[in-house]
Every structure is written in C-alpha cells, then in structure tokens.
Scaffold this motif. Structure first.
Motif: not given
Length: 285
Positions: A196-209, A272-282
């Motif tokens: 779930i977390l990988n799918a969110y990080a790779d496909k759904y997460f976008d800070l521009n939304d 937090l911004l993108k990189d930090r969020v992605i890192e925590r999810l992964k």
C-alpha cells in the motif's frame, strides 16, 4: 483606623475557599499538598498567564463562560465582573477544565506567538526544545502554521511543555526516535502495508494536488486494494470490506508521523516536502 483617619472605609469581599476533588471528596485546595496552588507550577508547566486568568474568571463568576461564548475575541478586561455572581459554596478547581481553556487560548495564537512563547519557556525548562525551535526558525514557523489561523484551529497544545511532543515528528532527528513506537490500527498485515505504501509513493502521491484531489487519490488507493472508497459505504456493507479509505489514511499518517492522531495530514506533507515524505513511506517497517 479608616474612621480615625477620616477616610471612607472601602467595602471588602472575600471569595469562598477554592475546593478540589480528592478521590470523590471535596476539600480545600492546599498550598502544602497541591502543586497547582503555587504560581511556580504554572510557570514550570508552561501554562500561559492569560489562560490561567481566563480559567480563574470561569470559576469566579458563573456568567463568564456564556460571556466568553458570545465575545470570543474580547479581552477579559471587558467582562463585567459581579460579586453577586461568585460562588458562595466554594468553586471546584478542575485541572482538566483549565487545560481545555488553555488549549482554546493557545489555538488563537499566531505561529509567531507560539514560537516566541514556546521558546521563552524552553530556554528555562527544556534546552532540547529550545535548540530544536531555533535550528531552522523559518521551517519551525511553517510547522507551527499547520492548522493555525483558520476557522477551526488545532487545539492539541494546552501548555508549552506539550509543544515538543506535538511537533517532534516534523524533525528527522526526533522522528527517528519515535517512528517505531506506533500501533497499527485496522490494516495490520506487514506485506500488504508495504504494498500500500509503495503504491501510494509511486502512483498517487503528488504535492501539487489540491486537498480534494489528494483525498480522491486516497480513495483510488483504497479501492485498488479492495477497501471501501467511502466510510459510509463500509458501514453499510461491513462484511464486504476489510477496511475503508480512513484506515488507509491512518496507515499513511502512521508511516509519515509515527502517530495515529495528528493535525491535518495534507498540511503536514506540504511542510515535510516530497523527498522526506517518500523516504518515510519507503522506510516504514
């Protein structure tokens, strides 16, 4: 003495003793037994002076609470204090109520006011917090602006000694200390969580939304894994779904903050911004 000196004697009034609930029994608040009877207690805990005054008016005059509801932003000096509205039996001192009042008072502070008051307290009582606040002031102000200054501001801080706990996860060095102290909620299968977390990080997460698009994508994510897109849909068919979009959101909140209860997750991620969020999810495990 007033008469002998030719002065008009003033009228005196004395409040009834303030009471405390002690294991179901009422007794007088004691300066020897009760830490809250000393001014130093409020200073050490970091309860704002104006919150204490606000609460004392609550127990001093029965009309103050209604007045405050009708005059939410008025200064307490505008309140018409009346001696005949004071309790004759002794008001009950309630720390829970005081903290509730203090949360409301602090919720009205700007981020800058929270920063200055919190730092002033921390410089004396919590050097680690003082260092954290000053490490990057601009970033800290962005953290403190989360759910602040809007119609329904956050009410999670009752005293400055609460501040560190409520913002620690926004700082990597503090997050690393607490990230493994979480409690999973509805979704507990570790492999499914990773997917779930990988799918969110790779496909759904976008800070521009925008916020609505962000939440719609959470619904899409929930649907992809067979969960209900809507909470009401889940409640209507509980046998059909293992979880719903709210449970997916909670899982992401835990991965990003290490907590199940925080202010607005969307705002947290924007800070937090993108990189930090992605890192925590992964890296969640």
């Amino acid at each position: 003495l007033f008469n002998e000196l030719g002065f008009k004697a003033p009228k005196y009034a004395h409040i009834s003793p303030i009471m405390k609930n002690d294991n179901g029994n009422k007794r007088k608040l004691s300066k020897r037994k009760d830490p809250e009877a000393a001014v130093s207690y409020y200073k050490k805990e970091g309860i704002p002076v104006n919150a204490v005054k606000e609460y004392l008016l609550n127990i001093a005059n029965s009309t103050f609470e209604n007045w405050r509801k009708q005059n939410k932003d008025a200064d307490i000096s505008e309140f018409d204090f009346q001696l005949n509205k004071m309790s004759v039996s002794g008001a009950l001192f309630d720390m829970v109520k005081l903290f509730d009042v203090s949360k409301i008072v602090i919720s009205k502070y700007s981020a800058e006011e929270v920063y200055e008051a919190g730092l002033n307290w921390a410089n004396t009582f919590d050097k680690d917090l003082a260092d954290l606040l000053q490490k990057d002031k601009d970033y800290t102000l962005r953290v403190l602006r989360i759910e602040r200054g809007n119609e329904k501001p956050r009410k999670d801080i009752a005293k400055w000694s609460d501040l560190k706990e409520n913002i620690a996860y926004m700082y990597d060095e503090e997050f690393d200390k607490i990230k493994d102290n979480y409690e999973l909620q509805k979704i507990t299968d570790k492999e499914k969580i990773k997917d779930i977390l990988n799918a969110y990080a790779d496909k759904y997460f976008d800070l521009n939304d925008d916020k609505q698009t962000w939440f719609d994508k959470l619904k899409d994510l929930a649907e992809e894994f067979g969960y209900a897109r809507e909470v009401k849909e889940f409640k209507a068919n509980p046998e059909k779904y293992e979880a719903h979009v709210g449970d997916v959101s909670t899982l992401i909140r835990i991965a990003v903050t290490g907590r199940t209860n925080t202010p607005d997750l969307y705002e947290i991620m924007k800070v937090l911004l993108k990189d930090r969020v992605i890192e925590r999810l992964k890296n969640f495990s």
